[in-house]
Structure formats: structure tokens, C-alpha cells
Design a protein around this motif. Structure first.
Motif, PDB file in Angstrom:
ATOM      1  N   LEU A  70       0.983  -1.035  -0.054  1.00 39.15           N
ATOM      2  CA  LEU A  70       0.083  -0.099  -0.021  1.00 39.15           C
ATOM      3  C   LEU A  70       0.830   1.485  -0.032  1.00 39.15           C
ATOM      4  O   LEU A  70       1.977   1.498   0.753  1.00 39.15           O
ATOM      5  CB  LEU A  70      -0.918   0.168   1.159  1.00 39.15           C
ATOM      6  CG  LEU A  70      -2.054   0.948   1.225  1.00 39.15           C
ATOM      7  CD1 LEU A  70      -2.944   0.985   0.256  1.00 39.15           C
ATOM      8  CD2 LEU A  70      -2.639   0.905   2.800  1.00 39.15           C
ATOM      9  N   HIS A  71       0.497   2.167  -0.848  1.00 42.04           N
ATOM     10  CA  HIS A  71       1.460   3.434  -1.040  1.00 42.04           C
ATOM     11  C   HIS A  71       0.510   4.603  -0.842  1.00 42.04           C
ATOM     12  O   HIS A  71      -0.516   4.742  -0.802  1.00 42.04           O
ATOM     13  CB  HIS A  71       1.849   3.448  -2.560  1.00 42.04           C
ATOM     14  CG  HIS A  71       2.953   3.858  -2.744  1.00 42.04           C
ATOM     15  ND1 HIS A  71       4.159   3.193  -2.944  1.00 42.04           N
ATOM     16  CD2 HIS A  71       3.255   5.611  -3.434  1.00 42.04           C
ATOM     17  CE1 HIS A  71       5.036   4.228  -3.246  1.00 42.04           C
ATOM     18  NE2 HIS A  71       4.645   5.560  -3.486  1.00 42.04           N
ATOM     19  N   ILE A  72       1.156   5.562  -0.284  1.00 41.92           N
ATOM     20  CA  ILE A  72       0.557   6.720   0.216  1.00 41.92           C
ATOM     21  C   ILE A  72       1.021   8.105  -0.413  1.00 41.92           C
ATOM     22  O   ILE A  72       2.122   8.120  -0.659  1.00 41.92           O
ATOM     23  CB  ILE A  72       0.274   6.954   1.855  1.00 41.92           C
ATOM     24  CG1 ILE A  72      -0.726   8.211   1.895  1.00 41.92           C
ATOM     25  CG2 ILE A  72       1.665   7.394   2.436  1.00 41.92           C
ATOM     26  CD1 ILE A  72      -1.198   8.244   3.527  1.00 41.92           C
TER      27      ILE A  72
ATOM     28  N   GLY B  71       5.198   7.478  -0.547  1.00 45.67           N
ATOM     29  CA  GLY B  71       5.958   6.176  -0.430  1.00 45.67           C
ATOM     30  C   GLY B  71       5.164   5.134   0.078  1.00 45.67           C
ATOM     31  O   GLY B  71       3.668   5.290   0.485  1.00 45.67           O
ATOM     32  N   PRO B  72       5.840   3.702   0.421  1.00 48.32           N
ATOM     33  CA  PRO B  72       5.056   2.788   0.977  1.00 48.32           C
ATOM     34  C   PRO B  72       4.635   3.297   2.243  1.00 48.32           C
ATOM     35  O   PRO B  72       5.301   3.791   3.133  1.00 48.32           O
ATOM     36  CB  PRO B  72       6.230   1.576   1.247  1.00 48.32           C
ATOM     37  CG  PRO B  72       7.199   2.091   0.214  1.00 48.32           C
ATOM     38  CD  PRO B  72       7.076   3.477   0.088  1.00 48.32           C
TER      39      PRO B  72
ATOM     40  N   LEU C  15      -4.029  10.193  -1.338  1.00 48.09           N
ATOM     41  CA  LEU C  15      -4.411   8.851  -2.179  1.00 48.09           C
ATOM     42  C   LEU C  15      -3.743   7.808  -1.515  1.00 48.09           C
ATOM     43  O   LEU C  15      -2.605   7.728  -1.432  1.00 48.09           O
ATOM     44  CB  LEU C  15      -4.094   9.160  -3.517  1.00 48.09           C
ATOM     45  CG  LEU C  15      -4.023   7.790  -4.690  1.00 48.09           C
ATOM     46  CD1 LEU C  15      -5.637   7.682  -4.881  1.00 48.09           C
ATOM     47  CD2 LEU C  15      -3.365   8.329  -5.931  1.00 48.09           C
ATOM     48  N   LEU C  16      -4.485   6.731  -1.273  1.00 47.41           N
ATOM     49  CA  LEU C  16      -4.133   5.219  -0.696  1.00 47.41           C
ATOM     50  C   LEU C  16      -4.119   4.490  -2.170  1.00 47.41           C
ATOM     51  O   LEU C  16      -4.999   4.307  -2.970  1.00 47.41           O
ATOM     52  CB  LEU C  16      -4.758   4.821   0.319  1.00 47.41           C
ATOM     53  CG  LEU C  16      -4.734   5.330   1.646  1.00 47.41           C
ATOM     54  CD1 LEU C  16      -5.480   4.680   2.633  1.00 47.41           C
ATOM     55  CD2 LEU C  16      -3.087   5.281   1.929  1.00 47.41           C
ATOM     56  N   ARG C  17      -3.088   3.838  -2.509  1.00 45.85           N
ATOM     57  CA  ARG C  17      -2.986   3.039  -3.589  1.00 45.85           C
ATOM     58  C   ARG C  17      -2.379   1.780  -3.322  1.00 45.85           C
ATOM     59  O   ARG C  17      -1.397   1.330  -3.014  1.00 45.85           O
ATOM     60  CB  ARG C  17      -2.005   3.628  -4.690  1.00 45.85           C
ATOM     61  CG  ARG C  17      -1.595   2.791  -5.748  1.00 45.85           C
ATOM     62  CD  ARG C  17      -1.258   3.724  -6.966  1.00 45.85           C
ATOM     63  NE  ARG C  17      -2.458   4.274  -7.715  1.00 45.85           N
ATOM     64  CZ  ARG C  17      -2.460   5.634  -8.282  1.00 45.85           C
ATOM     65  NH1 ARG C  17      -1.133   6.161  -8.650  1.00 45.85           N
ATOM     66  NH2 ARG C  17      -3.048   6.230  -8.849  1.00 45.85           N
ATOM     67  N   ARG C  18      -3.436   0.610  -3.711  1.00 42.65           N
ATOM     68  CA  ARG C  18      -2.995  -0.711  -3.291  1.00 42.65           C
ATOM     69  C   ARG C  18      -2.305  -1.398  -4.567  1.00 42.65           C
ATOM     70  O   ARG C  18      -2.655  -0.635  -5.562  1.00 42.65           O
ATOM     71  CB  ARG C  18      -4.121  -1.634  -3.241  1.00 42.65           C
ATOM     72  CG  ARG C  18      -4.449  -1.865  -1.749  1.00 42.65           C
ATOM     73  CD  ARG C  18      -5.550  -2.778  -1.755  1.00 42.65           C
ATOM     74  NE  ARG C  18      -5.932  -3.040  -0.523  1.00 42.65           N
ATOM     75  CZ  ARG C  18      -7.274  -3.276  -0.112  1.00 42.65           C
ATOM     76  NH1 ARG C  18      -8.066  -3.381  -0.831  1.00 42.65           N
ATOM     77  NH2 ARG C  18      -7.317  -3.653   1.413  1.00 42.65           N
TER      78      ARG C  18
END
Ligand SMILES: C[S@@+](CC[C@H](N)C(=O)[O-])C[C@H]1O[C@@H](n2cnc3c(N)ncnc32)[C@H](O)[C@@H]1O
Length: 257
Positions: free
Chosen positions: A203-205, A221-222, A249-252
């Protein structure tokens, strides 16, 4: 007939004001500025600076009013009614402002942070005022650059991956669980840093505070590495300025297209 513009003014950078917004500003007789109190007075100042820059010849009026306080103690099921009461209290003020401060053939404007279509109640309040029938007017909406657009632009990334959905939600909702069926989630209105409860390796933010202003802070970053840094920077900034506005933004699975 009275006319009202609901003008999106961007999320902090005065250069985000669109040409359409400037035209609407220049066609306005009365600006209504609702001040939320001392912590937000920076934002009121920014609005006044915009007017001075784009309407140097003056000739307009600014009417300030105090925004009613929202009952923030109400959580869970009580949350929506609390927002509803607050909206009605604001509708009383808007109705009075329009009736008493705007002449029959004049044009008024509400300057709305970011885009009026995103987590903002101005449109709903004006609809409520019209529904009550005490004062009549027409209104239009000028879109603005939202903090969401500004966030991803500053991080030079996209909101969605190819043919995939993206969800925009609140910190309160994220605290209840990661939304199902989406890998890209934008979080706004998060006073409690709900991202801290997610520690997945994949998960990246992409985080930003005061985006577009001289105080802007960006971290990406992670999540496991970035979260403690964000926590520290956020606390320092909040202490220094007395208020903070941040979005992330949270990106899986960030490596997938
Ligand atoms: C009431 S909502 C208004 C959103 C606004 N209508 C928009 O389009 O961005 C307030 C939230 O917007 C976000 N926000 C607004 N301006 C921001 C900025 N300059 N930097 C970071 N986040 C911002 C924060 O999540 C804040 O809690």
C-alpha cells in the motif's frame, strides 16, 4: 431577479483560479464571505487578496458573516443529523444575507474552496433557501480545481489506473475499513489520520497538506515508511499554524498499471 454565482476558487494557489471564475468575479456586486473563526482567517485573507488582484478597480461589496459552529461531538448515527442541523442554521444565515444585502437586480457570489461539487454544502444550502421560498434568485456554479486534482498533479500521478475505479471518501469512513472493490482511494476530511491503521506492504500513500500554498508539504511512499513521517510533519505543521488541511491517495498494488 437576483443572481448568485457559486465560484470554485481552487484549493489554495491563487493561480488555480480559472478564467471563467475571474469573469464571474468581475461580474459580481456583492461577495459573501463566511468566516469559520480564527483558524480559518488565513483562508478569508486569501479570498480578499484574490478580489483585490482581479478587481483592482473595486466597486464591489464584501459582506462577512460568522459561520455557525457544527456540533462535532456527534459521532456514528448522530453524525448526519448534526450536519443537517448545521446546514439549516447556515441556510438561515444565507437567506438573510441574500434578502438584506443583495439588491433585486444585483449579482452575489459565494467563493468556495476547491470545487463546489466536492464535500461542500453551498449548493445544498442554496437549494434549501430556495425551497423555503422566502427569497427568490437564480444561481449558477463555476467549477474549481479541487484539492484532489491539486494533490495528484503535485505528485505527478493519476487518480485511477487503466479502466479501474477510484473512490473519494472521508477519514471517518476509512476508519471503518478499506473500501471494497477499489484499489485507489482518496481520503479527505481526516482529522485523525485514519491511514495509520493500514500497514500492508503493498500500500502506497501520496499525501499533501496546504497544497498549492507556500506552506505546502508533500510526502509519498510505501505506507509503512511514510506514515510515521507524515504523522510527525502533520503534528509540527498543525502546531505551527493552528490548523491543517490535508488530503491523500492510498494506492494498493502500486506497481500494477
Ligand atoms: C470541506 S472539504 C472541501 C473540499 C473542496 N471543495 C475541494 O474541492 O477540495 C475540506 C477538505 O478538503 C481537503 N483540502 C482542501 N484544500 C486543501 C489543500 N490546499 N491541501 C490539502 N487538502 C485540502 C482536505 O481534505 C480538507 O479536509
Amino acid at each position: 431577479m437576483r443572481t448568485i454565482h457559486v465560484i470554485g476558487i481552487g484549493a489554495g494557489d491563487p493561480d488555480q483560479l480559472t478564467l471563467q471564475a475571474v469573469k464571474a468575479l468581475r461580474g459580481t456586486d456583492v461577495f459573501f464571505v463566511l468566516d469559520k473563526g480564527e483558524v480559518k482567517s488565513d483562508l478569508t485573507r486569501l479570498r480578499r487578496d484574490m478580489l483585490e488582484t482581479h478587481i483592482p478597480e473595486g466597486g464591489y461589496r464584501v459582506v462577512e458573516a460568522r459561520d455557525p459552529e457544527r456540533d462535532r461531538r456527534a459521532g456514528g448515527a448522530a453524525y448526519s443529523p448534526a450536519v443537517g442541523d448545521w446546514r439549516s442554521a447556515r441556510a438561515d444565515i444565507y437567506a438573510r444575507l441574500i434578502e438584506e444585502e443583495l439588491g433585486e437586480d444585483e449579482t452575489g457570489a459565494f467563493l468556495v474552496w476547491g470545487d463546489p461539487a466536492l464535500y461542500d454544502s453551498t449548493i445544498a444550502i442554496l437549494e434549501e433557501v430556495l425551497e423555503r421560498g422566502r427569497v427568490d434568485f437564480t444561481y449558477d456554479v463555476v467549477p474549481g480545481i479541487s484539492s484532489v486534482s491539486a494533490l495528484v498533479a503535485r505528485h505527478r500521478t493519476c487518480l485511477n489506473r487503466v479502466a479501474r475505479p477510484v473512490q473519494i471518501t472521508t477519514g471517518r469512513r476509512l476508519a471503518e475499513g478499506f473500501p471494497e472493490g477499489v484499489d485507489d482511494v482518496v481520503v479527505m476530511l481526516d482529522a485523525h489520520q485514519a491511514f495509520r491503521q493500514y500497514t500492508d506492504e503493498d500500500l502506497h500513500i501520496y499525501w499533501g497538506a496546504y497544497i498549492g500554498t507556500p506552506d505546502e508539504i508533500l510526502v509519498s511512499g510505501p505506507i509503512a515508511e511514510a506514515a510515521p513521517r507524515i504523522e510527525r510533519l502533520r503534528a509540527e505543521a498543525r502546531e505551527r499554524k493552528g490548523w491543517i488541511m490535508d488530503t491523500y491517495l492510498l494506492r494498493r498494488h502500486p506497481k500494477e498499471a
